[in-house]
Design a protein around this motif. Structure first.
Motif, PDB file in Angstrom:
ATOM      1  N   ARG A  85       2.744   3.214 -15.554  1.00 15.10           N
ATOM      2  CA  ARG A  85       3.325   2.912 -14.233  1.00 15.10           C
ATOM      3  C   ARG A  85       4.077   4.131 -13.697  1.00 15.10           C
ATOM      4  O   ARG A  85       3.956   4.477 -12.522  1.00 15.10           O
ATOM      5  CB  ARG A  85       4.284   1.721 -14.331  1.00 15.10           C
ATOM      6  CG  ARG A  85       3.587   0.396 -14.598  1.00 15.10           C
ATOM      7  CD  ARG A  85       4.323  -0.787 -13.995  1.00 15.10           C
ATOM      8  NE  ARG A  85       5.720  -0.875 -14.387  1.00 15.10           N
ATOM      9  CZ  ARG A  85       6.160  -1.411 -15.543  1.00 15.10           C
ATOM     10  NH1 ARG A  85       5.308  -1.931 -16.406  1.00 15.10           N
ATOM     11  NH2 ARG A  85       7.432  -1.452 -15.811  1.00 15.10           N
ATOM     12  N   ALA A  86       4.835   4.794 -14.596  1.00 19.16           N
ATOM     13  CA  ALA A  86       5.604   5.962 -14.162  1.00 19.16           C
ATOM     14  C   ALA A  86       4.678   7.082 -13.699  1.00 19.16           C
ATOM     15  O   ALA A  86       4.991   7.826 -12.770  1.00 19.16           O
ATOM     16  CB  ALA A  86       6.501   6.456 -15.287  1.00 19.16           C
ATOM     17  N   ARG A  87       3.507   7.203 -14.362  1.00 16.14           N
ATOM     18  CA  ARG A  87       2.551   8.232 -13.963  1.00 16.14           C
ATOM     19  C   ARG A  87       1.886   7.888 -12.643  1.00 16.14           C
ATOM     20  O   ARG A  87       1.558   8.771 -11.847  1.00 16.14           O
ATOM     21  CB  ARG A  87       1.482   8.401 -15.056  1.00 16.14           C
ATOM     22  CG  ARG A  87       1.514   9.747 -15.703  1.00 16.14           C
ATOM     23  CD  ARG A  87       0.343  10.110 -16.590  1.00 16.14           C
ATOM     24  NE  ARG A  87      -0.712   9.159 -16.732  1.00 16.14           N
ATOM     25  CZ  ARG A  87      -0.858   8.329 -17.772  1.00 16.14           C
ATOM     26  NH1 ARG A  87       0.024   8.333 -18.757  1.00 16.14           N
ATOM     27  NH2 ARG A  87      -1.883   7.511 -17.835  1.00 16.14           N
ATOM     28  N   LEU A  88       1.676   6.592 -12.414  1.00 13.34           N
ATOM     29  CA  LEU A  88       1.006   6.162 -11.181  1.00 13.34           C
ATOM     30  C   LEU A  88       1.913   6.258  -9.957  1.00 13.34           C
ATOM     31  O   LEU A  88       1.430   6.498  -8.845  1.00 13.34           O
ATOM     32  CB  LEU A  88       0.529   4.713 -11.324  1.00 13.34           C
ATOM     33  CG  LEU A  88      -0.724   4.461 -12.150  1.00 13.34           C
ATOM     34  CD1 LEU A  88      -0.984   2.960 -12.248  1.00 13.34           C
ATOM     35  CD2 LEU A  88      -1.929   5.163 -11.525  1.00 13.34           C
ATOM     36  N   ALA A  89       3.223   6.058 -10.162  1.00 12.94           N
ATOM     37  CA  ALA A  89       4.149   5.905  -9.022  1.00 12.94           C
ATOM     38  C   ALA A  89       4.059   7.021  -7.970  1.00 12.94           C
ATOM     39  O   ALA A  89       3.907   6.720  -6.789  1.00 12.94           O
ATOM     40  CB  ALA A  89       5.579   5.734  -9.526  1.00 12.94           C
ATOM     41  N   PRO A  90       4.137   8.335  -8.383  1.00 14.73           N
ATOM     42  CA  PRO A  90       4.097   9.354  -7.320  1.00 14.73           C
ATOM     43  C   PRO A  90       2.793   9.325  -6.516  1.00 14.73           C
ATOM     44  O   PRO A  90       2.802   9.585  -5.312  1.00 14.73           O
ATOM     45  CB  PRO A  90       4.245  10.683  -8.070  1.00 14.73           C
ATOM     46  CG  PRO A  90       4.091  10.374  -9.507  1.00 14.73           C
ATOM     47  CD  PRO A  90       4.399   8.937  -9.700  1.00 14.73           C
ATOM     48  N   TRP A  91       1.673   8.987  -7.186  1.00 16.33           N
ATOM     49  CA  TRP A  91       0.403   8.878  -6.465  1.00 16.33           C
ATOM     50  C   TRP A  91       0.426   7.710  -5.492  1.00 16.33           C
ATOM     51  O   TRP A  91      -0.066   7.806  -4.369  1.00 16.33           O
ATOM     52  CB  TRP A  91      -0.762   8.728  -7.443  1.00 16.33           C
ATOM     53  CG  TRP A  91      -1.027   9.993  -8.180  1.00 16.33           C
ATOM     54  CD1 TRP A  91      -0.585  10.313  -9.420  1.00 16.33           C
ATOM     55  CD2 TRP A  91      -1.738  11.131  -7.692  1.00 16.33           C
ATOM     56  NE1 TRP A  91      -0.977  11.587  -9.744  1.00 16.33           N
ATOM     57  CE2 TRP A  91      -1.690  12.104  -8.714  1.00 16.33           C
ATOM     58  CE3 TRP A  91      -2.400  11.426  -6.507  1.00 16.33           C
ATOM     59  CZ2 TRP A  91      -2.286  13.365  -8.562  1.00 16.33           C
ATOM     60  CZ3 TRP A  91      -2.993  12.669  -6.363  1.00 16.33           C
ATOM     61  CH2 TRP A  91      -2.935  13.623  -7.377  1.00 16.33           C
ATOM     62  N   HIS A  92       1.025   6.585  -5.962  1.00 17.14           N
ATOM     63  CA  HIS A  92       1.136   5.410  -5.096  1.00 17.14           C
ATOM     64  C   HIS A  92       1.963   5.749  -3.846  1.00 17.14           C
ATOM     65  O   HIS A  92       1.584   5.387  -2.724  1.00 17.14           O
ATOM     66  CB  HIS A  92       1.794   4.264  -5.879  1.00 17.14           C
ATOM     67  CG  HIS A  92       2.029   3.033  -5.069  1.00 17.14           C
ATOM     68  ND1 HIS A  92       1.009   2.172  -4.704  1.00 17.14           N
ATOM     69  CD2 HIS A  92       3.156   2.510  -4.539  1.00 17.14           C
ATOM     70  CE1 HIS A  92       1.514   1.172  -3.980  1.00 17.14           C
ATOM     71  NE2 HIS A  92       2.811   1.350  -3.874  1.00 17.14           N
ATOM     72  N   ILE A  93       3.059   6.502  -4.042  1.00 14.45           N
ATOM     73  CA  ILE A  93       3.931   6.858  -2.917  1.00 14.45           C
ATOM     74  C   ILE A  93       3.213   7.815  -1.960  1.00 14.45           C
ATOM     75  O   ILE A  93       3.192   7.600  -0.747  1.00 14.45           O
ATOM     76  CB  ILE A  93       5.254   7.468  -3.437  1.00 14.45           C
ATOM     77  CG1 ILE A  93       6.049   6.396  -4.210  1.00 14.45           C
ATOM     78  CG2 ILE A  93       6.081   8.032  -2.293  1.00 14.45           C
ATOM     79  CD1 ILE A  93       7.227   6.939  -4.984  1.00 14.45           C
ATOM     80  N   SER A  94       2.592   8.885  -2.514  1.00 13.71           N
ATOM     81  CA  SER A  94       1.899   9.850  -1.651  1.00 13.71           C
ATOM     82  C   SER A  94       0.762   9.177  -0.894  1.00 13.71           C
ATOM     83  O   SER A  94       0.595   9.369   0.315  1.00 13.71           O
ATOM     84  CB  SER A  94       1.308  10.996  -2.479  1.00 13.71           C
ATOM     85  OG  SER A  94       2.313  11.640  -3.200  1.00 13.71           O
ATOM     86  N   PHE A  95      -0.033   8.385  -1.604  1.00 13.31           N
ATOM     87  CA  PHE A  95      -1.176   7.714  -1.005  1.00 13.31           C
ATOM     88  C   PHE A  95      -0.676   6.752   0.081  1.00 13.31           C
ATOM     89  O   PHE A  95      -1.256   6.670   1.169  1.00 13.31           O
ATOM     90  CB  PHE A  95      -1.931   6.959  -2.101  1.00 13.31           C
ATOM     91  CG  PHE A  95      -3.379   6.680  -1.798  1.00 13.31           C
ATOM     92  CD1 PHE A  95      -4.212   7.655  -1.265  1.00 13.31           C
ATOM     93  CD2 PHE A  95      -3.928   5.429  -2.074  1.00 13.31           C
ATOM     94  CE1 PHE A  95      -5.549   7.378  -0.989  1.00 13.31           C
ATOM     95  CE2 PHE A  95      -5.259   5.147  -1.805  1.00 13.31           C
ATOM     96  CZ  PHE A  95      -6.072   6.123  -1.259  1.00 13.31           C
ATOM     97  N   GLY A  96       0.444   6.064  -0.217  1.00 10.09           N
ATOM     98  CA  GLY A  96       1.016   5.135   0.761  1.00 10.09           C
ATOM     99  C   GLY A  96       1.477   5.848   2.019  1.00 10.09           C
ATOM    100  O   GLY A  96       1.247   5.370   3.137  1.00 10.09           O
ATOM    101  N   MET A  97       2.099   7.032   1.856  1.00 12.59           N
ATOM    102  CA  MET A  97       2.555   7.769   3.037  1.00 12.59           C
ATOM    103  C   MET A  97       1.371   8.260   3.860  1.00 12.59           C
ATOM    104  O   MET A  97       1.438   8.301   5.085  1.00 12.59           O
ATOM    105  CB  MET A  97       3.429   8.946   2.607  1.00 12.59           C
ATOM    106  CG  MET A  97       4.791   8.481   2.121  1.00 12.59           C
ATOM    107  SD  MET A  97       5.921   9.860   1.931  1.00 12.59           S
ATOM    108  CE  MET A  97       6.254  10.250   3.655  1.00 12.59           C
TER     109      MET A  97
END
Lengths: 162, 162
Positions: free
Chosen positions: B97-109
């Motif tokens: 989850r910690a590894r996915l989070a920055p991708w989730h945030i960037s992709f979301g933006m």
């Protein structure tokens, strides 16, 4: 014009991340000169639009595209001069520079986003003024729009991801 | 429609920063439910456009606005399902989850940026289809565009600044 502006600005933004061989000072110089070139390109572009409108007797500044474009270039110029005086010459003291940096980056990304908005709204405007539907030309305009978006996303990720 | 989508999405994005009184779990639930509401609003919106085009016999999907809108809602749905399974149920292990989070945030933006692009190109399109120039209605459309941009910038700053 705005597309050239975006390409130059994108390269300038990425200078710190994509040109790791250069010294910090050369990167900075590259960053500021590229942004100056983009600023001049933007001013020439806006001058050309007013000239074109004047010659064809089209009213000025009535679309959202024009409002976005004018705000973008104004904020861009402001950002350039503020950053020049704070980071290059005469240059603020180190703690001040460190405090300014995140604002400079956020503000820069917002202006870059606004430049992309200007380009996309301009393409859509031209598309409809030309009365395009399904043709080679229509596809060319739309794919240009997609390419600008993808370029913008790449630049954004270069800044955001570690 | 897309404007409602952006407002809901913006609130959903800001949930973590602007509602500090809630527990982490409630914030997450709020975030995912708001995004589900935005997804449903987006799907209803796209259905309405096709229905409208069908009734007036306008061809579908020929403008950059339509391409951007369709890409946005597709990526949005994909992002929602991927995030639901990774972060909520059945949920990945903590390091994943910690590894996915920055991708989730960037992709979301990026998706949020695309939603703003869709709204602005849609406003410009409508502006020119209606043949607006300098009128109350023209100003209304353009100021709506500026408000969307300012809302987008606020949401962006909430995420970017510490």
């Amino acid at each position: 014009m705005i597309i050239g502006f975006i390409l130059i600005e994108g390269e300038a933004i990425m200078a710190y991340k994509t040109a790791p061989g250069m010294s910090r000072k050369v990167q900075k110089l590259f960053h500021l000169i590229m942004h100056l070139v983009a600023l001049l390109a933007g001013i020439v572009g806006i001058y050309a639009v007013f000239k074109f409108h004047h010659e064809l007797e089209i009213p000025d500044m009535y679309t959202l595209h024009s409002w976005l474009g004018m705000s973008t270039i104004s904020l861009f110029g402001l950002q350039w001069f503020l950053a020049f005086f704070s980071f290059w010459w005469p240059r603020a003291r180190k703690p001040t520079r460190a405090r300014l940096a995140p604002w400079h980056i956020s503000f820069g990304m917002i202006i870059f986003l606004m430049a992309i908005l200007t380009a996309e709204t301009g393409l859509v405007e031209k598309f409809i003024f030309l009365g395009l539907r399904r043709s080679q030309e229509a596809l060319l305009v739309n794919f240009t729009g997609l390419l600008i978006l993808l370029f913008g996303i790449s630049v954004g990720l270069t800044v955001l991801l570690p």
